[in-house]
Design a protein around this motif. Sequence first.
Motif, PDB file in Angstrom:
ATOM      1  N   ALA A 105      16.568   9.884   8.436  1.00  0.00           N
ATOM      2  CA  ALA A 105      15.333   9.114   7.905  1.00  0.00           C
ATOM      3  C   ALA A 105      14.243   9.920   7.545  1.00  0.00           C
ATOM      4  O   ALA A 105      13.833  11.008   7.706  1.00  0.00           O
ATOM      5  CB  ALA A 105      14.805   7.801   8.846  1.00  0.00           C
ATOM      6  N   VAL A 106      13.449   9.205   6.406  1.00  0.00           N
ATOM      7  CA  VAL A 106      12.136  10.103   5.748  1.00  0.00           C
ATOM      8  C   VAL A 106      10.973   9.372   6.837  1.00  0.00           C
ATOM      9  O   VAL A 106      10.818   8.176   6.483  1.00  0.00           O
ATOM     10  CB  VAL A 106      12.008   9.518   4.409  1.00  0.00           C
ATOM     11  N   PRO A 107      10.403  10.297   7.428  1.00  0.00           N
ATOM     12  CA  PRO A 107       8.949  10.042   8.076  1.00  0.00           C
ATOM     13  C   PRO A 107       7.895   9.828   6.871  1.00  0.00           C
ATOM     14  O   PRO A 107       7.533  10.542   6.157  1.00  0.00           O
ATOM     15  CB  PRO A 107       8.538  11.238   8.692  1.00  0.00           C
ATOM     16  N   VAL A 108       7.481   8.472   6.874  1.00  0.00           N
ATOM     17  CA  VAL A 108       6.170   8.224   5.929  1.00  0.00           C
ATOM     18  C   VAL A 108       5.157   7.954   6.698  1.00  0.00           C
ATOM     19  O   VAL A 108       4.948   6.812   7.382  1.00  0.00           O
ATOM     20  CB  VAL A 108       6.702   7.071   4.951  1.00  0.00           C
ATOM     21  N   VAL A 109       4.191   8.568   6.646  1.00  0.00           N
ATOM     22  CA  VAL A 109       2.888   8.295   7.386  1.00  0.00           C
ATOM     23  C   VAL A 109       1.952   7.291   6.645  1.00  0.00           C
ATOM     24  O   VAL A 109       1.898   7.331   5.247  1.00  0.00           O
ATOM     25  CB  VAL A 109       1.802   9.639   7.717  1.00  0.00           C
ATOM     26  N   LEU A 110       1.446   6.320   7.124  1.00  0.00           N
ATOM     27  CA  LEU A 110       0.742   5.119   6.632  1.00  0.00           C
ATOM     28  C   LEU A 110      -0.478   5.017   7.528  1.00  0.00           C
ATOM     29  O   LEU A 110      -0.381   4.727   8.891  1.00  0.00           O
ATOM     30  CB  LEU A 110       1.574   3.828   6.613  1.00  0.00           C
ATOM     31  N   CYS A 111      -1.535   5.071   6.978  1.00  0.00           N
ATOM     32  CA  CYS A 111      -2.781   4.925   7.608  1.00  0.00           C
ATOM     33  C   CYS A 111      -2.942   3.527   8.070  1.00  0.00           C
ATOM     34  O   CYS A 111      -2.636   2.525   7.449  1.00  0.00           O
ATOM     35  CB  CYS A 111      -4.068   5.272   6.634  1.00  0.00           C
ATOM     36  N   ALA A 112      -3.435   3.426   9.341  1.00  0.00           N
ATOM     37  CA  ALA A 112      -3.649   2.143  10.112  1.00  0.00           C
ATOM     38  C   ALA A 112      -4.919   1.197   9.631  1.00  0.00           C
ATOM     39  O   ALA A 112      -5.079   0.263  10.232  1.00  0.00           O
ATOM     40  CB  ALA A 112      -4.112   2.559  11.552  1.00  0.00           C
ATOM     41  N   ASP A 113      -5.651   1.788   8.534  1.00  0.00           N
ATOM     42  CA  ASP A 113      -6.678   0.900   8.137  1.00  0.00           C
ATOM     43  C   ASP A 113      -6.620   0.035   6.817  1.00  0.00           C
ATOM     44  O   ASP A 113      -7.281   0.127   5.968  1.00  0.00           O
ATOM     45  CB  ASP A 113      -8.123   1.662   7.981  1.00  0.00           C
ATOM     46  N   LEU A 114      -5.312  -0.247   6.421  1.00  0.00           N
ATOM     47  CA  LEU A 114      -4.982  -1.155   5.506  1.00  0.00           C
ATOM     48  C   LEU A 114      -4.574  -2.727   5.710  1.00  0.00           C
ATOM     49  O   LEU A 114      -3.311  -3.014   5.461  1.00  0.00           O
ATOM     50  CB  LEU A 114      -3.677  -0.491   4.891  1.00  0.00           C
ATOM     51  N   PRO A 115      -5.502  -3.329   6.057  1.00  0.00           N
ATOM     52  CA  PRO A 115      -5.278  -4.792   6.399  1.00  0.00           C
ATOM     53  C   PRO A 115      -4.795  -5.636   5.401  1.00  0.00           C
ATOM     54  O   PRO A 115      -4.448  -6.877   5.712  1.00  0.00           O
ATOM     55  CB  PRO A 115      -6.694  -4.919   7.016  1.00  0.00           C
ATOM     56  N   GLY A 116      -4.936  -5.204   4.136  1.00  0.00           N
ATOM     57  CA  GLY A 116      -4.488  -6.201   3.084  1.00  0.00           C
ATOM     58  C   GLY A 116      -3.052  -5.703   2.494  1.00  0.00           C
ATOM     59  O   GLY A 116      -2.900  -6.199   1.614  1.00  0.00           O
ATOM     60  N   VAL A 117      -2.498  -4.684   2.910  1.00  0.00           N
ATOM     61  CA  VAL A 117      -1.412  -3.907   2.433  1.00  0.00           C
ATOM     62  C   VAL A 117      -0.185  -5.091   2.279  1.00  0.00           C
ATOM     63  O   VAL A 117       0.076  -5.961   3.069  1.00  0.00           O
ATOM     64  CB  VAL A 117      -0.727  -2.921   3.343  1.00  0.00           C
ATOM     65  N   ARG A 118       0.404  -5.042   1.276  1.00  0.00           N
ATOM     66  CA  ARG A 118       1.435  -6.298   0.944  1.00  0.00           C
ATOM     67  C   ARG A 118       2.786  -5.516   0.909  1.00  0.00           C
ATOM     68  O   ARG A 118       3.112  -4.323   0.093  1.00  0.00           O
ATOM     69  CB  ARG A 118       1.174  -6.741  -0.387  1.00  0.00           C
ATOM     70  N   PRO A 119       3.757  -6.256   1.630  1.00  0.00           N
ATOM     71  CA  PRO A 119       5.242  -5.602   1.789  1.00  0.00           C
ATOM     72  C   PRO A 119       5.626  -5.313   0.398  1.00  0.00           C
ATOM     73  O   PRO A 119       6.413  -4.291   0.178  1.00  0.00           O
ATOM     74  CB  PRO A 119       5.647  -6.731   2.448  1.00  0.00           C
ATOM     75  N   VAL A 120       5.534  -5.969  -0.652  1.00  0.00           N
ATOM     76  CA  VAL A 120       6.238  -5.808  -1.698  1.00  0.00           C
ATOM     77  C   VAL A 120       5.639  -4.465  -2.486  1.00  0.00           C
ATOM     78  O   VAL A 120       6.421  -3.751  -3.240  1.00  0.00           O
ATOM     79  CB  VAL A 120       6.117  -7.158  -2.747  1.00  0.00           C
ATOM     80  N   GLY A 197     -15.903  -5.626   3.195  1.00  0.00           N
ATOM     81  CA  GLY A 197     -16.258  -6.854   2.036  1.00  0.00           C
ATOM     82  C   GLY A 197     -15.138  -6.938   0.728  1.00  0.00           C
ATOM     83  O   GLY A 197     -14.712  -8.325   0.530  1.00  0.00           O
ATOM     84  N   ALA A 198     -15.069  -5.961   0.338  1.00  0.00           N
ATOM     85  CA  ALA A 198     -13.939  -6.012  -0.715  1.00  0.00           C
ATOM     86  C   ALA A 198     -12.614  -6.212  -0.244  1.00  0.00           C
ATOM     87  O   ALA A 198     -11.725  -7.105  -0.988  1.00  0.00           O
ATOM     88  CB  ALA A 198     -13.941  -4.476  -1.362  1.00  0.00           C
ATOM     89  N   ALA A 199     -12.055  -5.861   0.870  1.00  0.00           N
ATOM     90  CA  ALA A 199     -10.798  -6.308   1.352  1.00  0.00           C
ATOM     91  C   ALA A 199     -10.598  -7.686   1.630  1.00  0.00           C
ATOM     92  O   ALA A 199      -9.535  -8.534   1.362  1.00  0.00           O
ATOM     93  CB  ALA A 199     -10.586  -5.462   2.470  1.00  0.00           C
ATOM     94  N   LEU A 200     -11.720  -8.070   2.450  1.00  0.00           N
ATOM     95  CA  LEU A 200     -11.864  -9.631   2.356  1.00  0.00           C
ATOM     96  C   LEU A 200     -11.687 -10.539   1.191  1.00  0.00           C
ATOM     97  O   LEU A 200     -10.891 -11.460   1.289  1.00  0.00           O
ATOM     98  CB  LEU A 200     -12.876 -10.094   3.117  1.00  0.00           C
ATOM     99  N   LEU A 201     -12.395 -10.050   0.164  1.00  0.00           N
ATOM    100  CA  LEU A 201     -11.968 -10.793  -1.099  1.00  0.00           C
ATOM    101  C   LEU A 201     -10.826 -10.678  -1.604  1.00  0.00           C
ATOM    102  O   LEU A 201     -10.059 -11.600  -2.464  1.00  0.00           O
ATOM    103  CB  LEU A 201     -13.275 -10.474  -2.215  1.00  0.00           C
ATOM    104  N   ALA A 202     -10.068  -9.459  -1.635  1.00  0.00           N
ATOM    105  CA  ALA A 202      -8.645  -9.420  -2.061  1.00  0.00           C
ATOM    106  C   ALA A 202      -7.857 -10.111  -1.223  1.00  0.00           C
ATOM    107  O   ALA A 202      -6.807 -10.310  -1.805  1.00  0.00           O
ATOM    108  CB  ALA A 202      -8.667  -7.670  -2.160  1.00  0.00           C
ATOM    109  N   GLY A 203      -8.031 -10.114  -0.150  1.00  0.00           N
ATOM    110  CA  GLY A 203      -7.003 -10.786   0.996  1.00  0.00           C
ATOM    111  C   GLY A 203      -6.526  -9.722   1.788  1.00  0.00           C
ATOM    112  O   GLY A 203      -6.135  -8.872   1.719  1.00  0.00           O
ATOM    113  N   VAL A 204      -6.699 -10.322   3.254  1.00  0.00           N
ATOM    114  CA  VAL A 204      -6.305  -9.408   4.229  1.00  0.00           C
ATOM    115  C   VAL A 204      -5.176 -10.166   5.056  1.00  0.00           C
ATOM    116  O   VAL A 204      -5.032 -11.509   4.915  1.00  0.00           O
ATOM    117  CB  VAL A 204      -7.368  -8.948   5.202  1.00  0.00           C
ATOM    118  N   GLY A 205      -4.415  -9.390   6.148  1.00  0.00           N
ATOM    119  CA  GLY A 205      -3.817 -10.148   7.068  1.00  0.00           C
ATOM    120  C   GLY A 205      -3.983 -11.015   8.209  1.00  0.00           C
ATOM    121  O   GLY A 205      -5.569 -10.991   8.046  1.00  0.00           O
TER     122      GLY A 205
END
Length: 220
Positions: A105-120, A197-205
């Motif tokens: 498997a490929v290890p993919v580091v993803l930062c933990a401060d992406l509350p609006g990240v979309r699976p697609v 503020g920007a994240a909340l406007l864009a949509g978060v989890g």
Amino acid sequence: MSADPRAARCVVVVPVKPPTYGKSRLSGLPDDQRRDLAEAFALDTVQAATATPGVDAVLVVTDDHRLAASVRTLGCEVIPDGVSNDLNATLVQAAAEVARRWPGAVPVVLCADLPGVRPVELAGVLGEVHDQVAAGRVAFVRDHTGRGTTLYAAPADAFDPSFGVASATRHEAAGAVEVGTTATSVRTDVDDPDDLGAALLAGVGPHTTRASEGRATHSG
């Protein structure tokens, strides 16, 4: 978690500081709300990762026992922080753990401060990662400021992350290929109140939505 046969098998590695210490740049917020937001960002990030096609597993790296219990209920694996105060060394150890538990498997580091990240969108980035890693190259996603890095992936023999100040420049200088340039939600990390503020406007989890209730009205 589901697998896309066209994509590389990926294990997403999410390093999470204990919320007590995380997100110190969210100035102006009470400590308890800052802690709640840091935890919520991480929970939304890993929940999105578990729902992303092509992800075999999500491995959370943290010393926070309460958070560890929460992410396990979301279907994540958890290991402790291997090297305190050295994120990159910790990630190298985590990548070795990925190789041990999920060979190939490929290890993919993803930062933990992406509350609006979309699976697609994350799935699309992982497709780009597959192309680069299959060719023996390192891949990274530049954050929305252009300076930082939100995602890093590399073949096992080239896994050498350089997170920290101006990490995007260092990754690029080391030969990493930028991917995910149009994947806005994968690039939108939250470091300060303006980012929030920007994240909340864009949509978060859902976790960040709950944790930020009452703040949106005065987020500027």
